[in-house]
Design a protein around this motif. Structure first.
Motif, short mmCIF file in Angstrom:
data_model
loop_
_atom_site.label_atom_id
_atom_site.label_comp_id
_atom_site.label_asym_id
_atom_site.label_seq_id
_atom_site.Cartn_x
_atom_site.Cartn_y
_atom_site.Cartn_z
N ALA A 132 45.28 -55.56 26.64
CA ALA A 132 43.83 -55.47 26.85
C ALA A 132 43.36 -54.05 26.56
O ALA A 132 44.12 -53.08 26.75
N VAL A 133 42.13 -53.92 26.11
CA VAL A 133 41.55 -52.59 25.91
C VAL A 133 41.30 -51.98 27.28
O VAL A 133 40.73 -52.61 28.17
N ALA A 134 41.75 -50.75 27.46
CA ALA A 134 41.59 -50.07 28.75
C ALA A 134 40.11 -49.86 29.06
O ALA A 134 39.30 -49.61 28.15
N SER A 135 39.78 -49.94 30.33
CA SER A 135 38.37 -49.84 30.75
C SER A 135 37.77 -48.48 30.42
O SER A 135 36.55 -48.36 30.25
N TRP A 136 38.60 -47.44 30.31
CA TRP A 136 38.08 -46.11 30.04
C TRP A 136 37.96 -45.81 28.54
O TRP A 136 37.46 -44.77 28.14
N SER A 137 38.42 -46.70 27.70
CA SER A 137 38.40 -46.45 26.25
C SER A 137 36.98 -46.54 25.70
O SER A 137 36.26 -47.51 25.96
N GLY A 138 36.57 -45.52 24.93
CA GLY A 138 35.22 -45.48 24.39
C GLY A 138 34.89 -46.70 23.55
O GLY A 138 35.70 -47.18 22.77
N GLN A 139 33.66 -47.21 23.74
CA GLN A 139 33.22 -48.41 23.05
C GLN A 139 32.18 -48.09 21.98
O GLN A 139 31.35 -47.20 22.14
N GLY A 140 32.22 -48.83 20.88
CA GLY A 140 31.22 -48.70 19.84
C GLY A 140 30.01 -49.56 20.15
O GLY A 140 29.91 -50.13 21.24
N PRO A 141 29.08 -49.66 19.23
CA PRO A 141 29.12 -48.97 17.95
C PRO A 141 28.75 -47.50 18.10
O PRO A 141 28.12 -47.10 19.07
N ALA A 142 29.14 -46.71 17.11
CA ALA A 142 28.76 -45.31 17.07
C ALA A 142 27.33 -45.20 16.53
O ALA A 142 26.79 -46.17 15.99
N PRO A 143 26.71 -44.04 16.66
CA PRO A 143 25.36 -43.86 16.12
C PRO A 143 25.29 -44.21 14.64
O PRO A 143 26.28 -44.14 13.92
N GLN A 144 24.11 -44.58 14.20
CA GLN A 144 23.81 -44.94 12.82
C GLN A 144 24.49 -46.25 12.42
O GLN A 144 24.72 -46.52 11.24
N GLY A 145 24.83 -47.08 13.41
CA GLY A 145 25.41 -48.38 13.12
C GLY A 145 26.84 -48.36 12.66
O GLY A 145 27.35 -49.36 12.15
#
Length: 419
Positions: free
Chosen positions: A138-151
């Protein structure tokens, strides 16, 4: 003195000497160029990091750059000095691996710079639940989520980063502050996207060692297309979990193999390209206006994937006059894009950039003079006065309180935990 770099290097290339091979890194035969960009207490600054990258640039034999650092910069990746420097290394043949950041608890849009850059290989953290099976990953709860700016779709993939074991710097701050994380007398256990980044860097080193003709773009394509399915949406897991064995056995991709189909009328895109090449601003503006938001995001992704030389050429073609109000209507860059919320005190808070880093000598009157930021460059019709008002750029915003020493602190260099 701090211990973060030692832990990261062990995940990349540790040989397991102190554990009879039990805790070796992913690429134990790799050669490591150690470039220190932090003080003994874990603090650093942008200038020091850029100097470190300059050292890397002087070593053309380097094929992988592990950059386990999130800056938290709110600048667009096209303007950020750090992402520009990392892209330059990529353009010169080094695969640059960066973390998605540890702010996943903030939800979607929490990927941190430089992980927002569409060119670089951005890695999120995977929790393997202590088993070799993949169906419980599973993806860890603290892992940064997208999307990044500008799509920009980020992260690109996820890799083991929860409760991983690596070399501990005995006597360092991390070692002494986390006795419960000690594994034997020489190792530590930690969690964070810094460490998922290191695991991926080791995988890249092994892949390039086996197939030295691979370009950074091909490496990124191979690792992304061969990633295994993780039960999480794309904005959390990217293309899935790192699978080095699958990447090693997969065929070498063509440069354009991973290109997406254009989501719109191809004739409109061809007209836009023709207008850009010919320098016809009015025709380019008309074609751009006919594109859907999805088509514009596609164009941005293609731009990011194009070669460094092509982007440089394009920048020269689209000088300030080409980005005038008539070409790229002001409503495209309205308050929604550059709103106060994007540049809020939360972003430029005391913990963002230290006095040492952005000292008066760095941002002197010479740098920010009328000559540099003249009305011609930043006219009212481009960046409305209400956006860049005295309130935005006041002493309050650029004061020592805002640029205090807490940003490039140990928080930036630590994992989310050493447990």
């Amino acid at each position: 003195g701090y211990g973060h770099g030692t832990f990261v290097a062990g995940l990349v290339a540790g040989d397991g000497t102190s554990s009879d091979g039990a805790y070796a890194g992913v690429a134990p035969a790799a050669s490591v160029l150690d470039v220190r960009v932090a003080h003994a207490d874990g603090t650093s600054d942008l200038v020091t990091v850029l100097k470190g990258l300059q050292v890397v640039a002087q070593h053309p034999e380097v094929s992988v750059v592990n950059h386990s650092l999130s800056s938290g910069s709110p600048l667009p990746y096209q303007l950020d000095p750090l992402t520009i420097a990392l892209e330059s290394l990529w353009a010169h043949g080094a695969t640059v691996v960066v973390p998605a950041g540890n702010d996943g608890a903030d939800g979607r849009g929490s990927v941190s710079s430089p992980g927002i850059d569409p060119v670089l290989l951005t890695v999120g953290g995977l929790d393997e639940s202590g088993t070799a099976a993949r169906d419980d990953d599973a993806v860890a709860s603290w892992s940064g989520q997208g999307p990044a700016p500008q799509g920009v779709q980020k992260p690109d993939l996820v890799a083991p980063g929860a409760h991983v074991v690596s070399v501990g710097a005995v006597g360092s701050q991390v070692w002494d502050a986390n006795p419960g994380s000690h594994v034997g007398t020489a190792y530590l256990k930690g969690s964070g996207t810094s460490f998922a980044t290191a695991v991926t860097s080791g995988a890249v080193a092994a892949l390039v060692a086996a197939r030295p003709d691979l370009t950074p773009d091909q490496v990124k394509t191979l690792l992304s297309k061969t990633a295994y399915r993780v039960g999480a949406p794309q904005w959390e897991a990217g293309r899935g979990g790192l699978d080095l064995a699958a990447a090693l056995s997969d065929r070498t991709p063509r440069s354009a193999e991973n290109a997406e189909p254009f989501p719109g009328d191809p004739a409109v895109m061809q007209a836009l390209i023709a207008a850009i090449v010919s320098g016809d601003e009015d025709a380019a503006a008309s074609s751009w206006a006919l594109l859907s938001p999805e088509a514009r995001q596609w164009a941005a992704r293609q731009w990011a994937a194009s070669s460094w030389a092509a982007r440089q050429w394009s920048a020269r073609q689209w000088a300030a006059s080409s980005w005038a109000d008539i070409s790229w209507e002001a409503r495209q860059w309205a308050a929604r894009q550059w709103a106060a919320s994007s540049w809020a005190a939360r972003q430029w808070a005391a913990r963002q950039w230290s006095d040492e880093e952005w000292a008066a000598r760095q941002w002197s009157a010479r740098q920010w003079s009328a000559r540099q930021w003249s009305a011609r460059q930043w006219s009212d019709d481009e960046w409305a006065a209400r956006q860049w008002s005295a309130r935005q750029w006041s002493d309050q915003d650029w004061s020592a309180r805002q640029w205090s020493a807490r940003q490039w602190s140990a928080r930036q260099w630590t994992a989310t935990g050493w447990a």
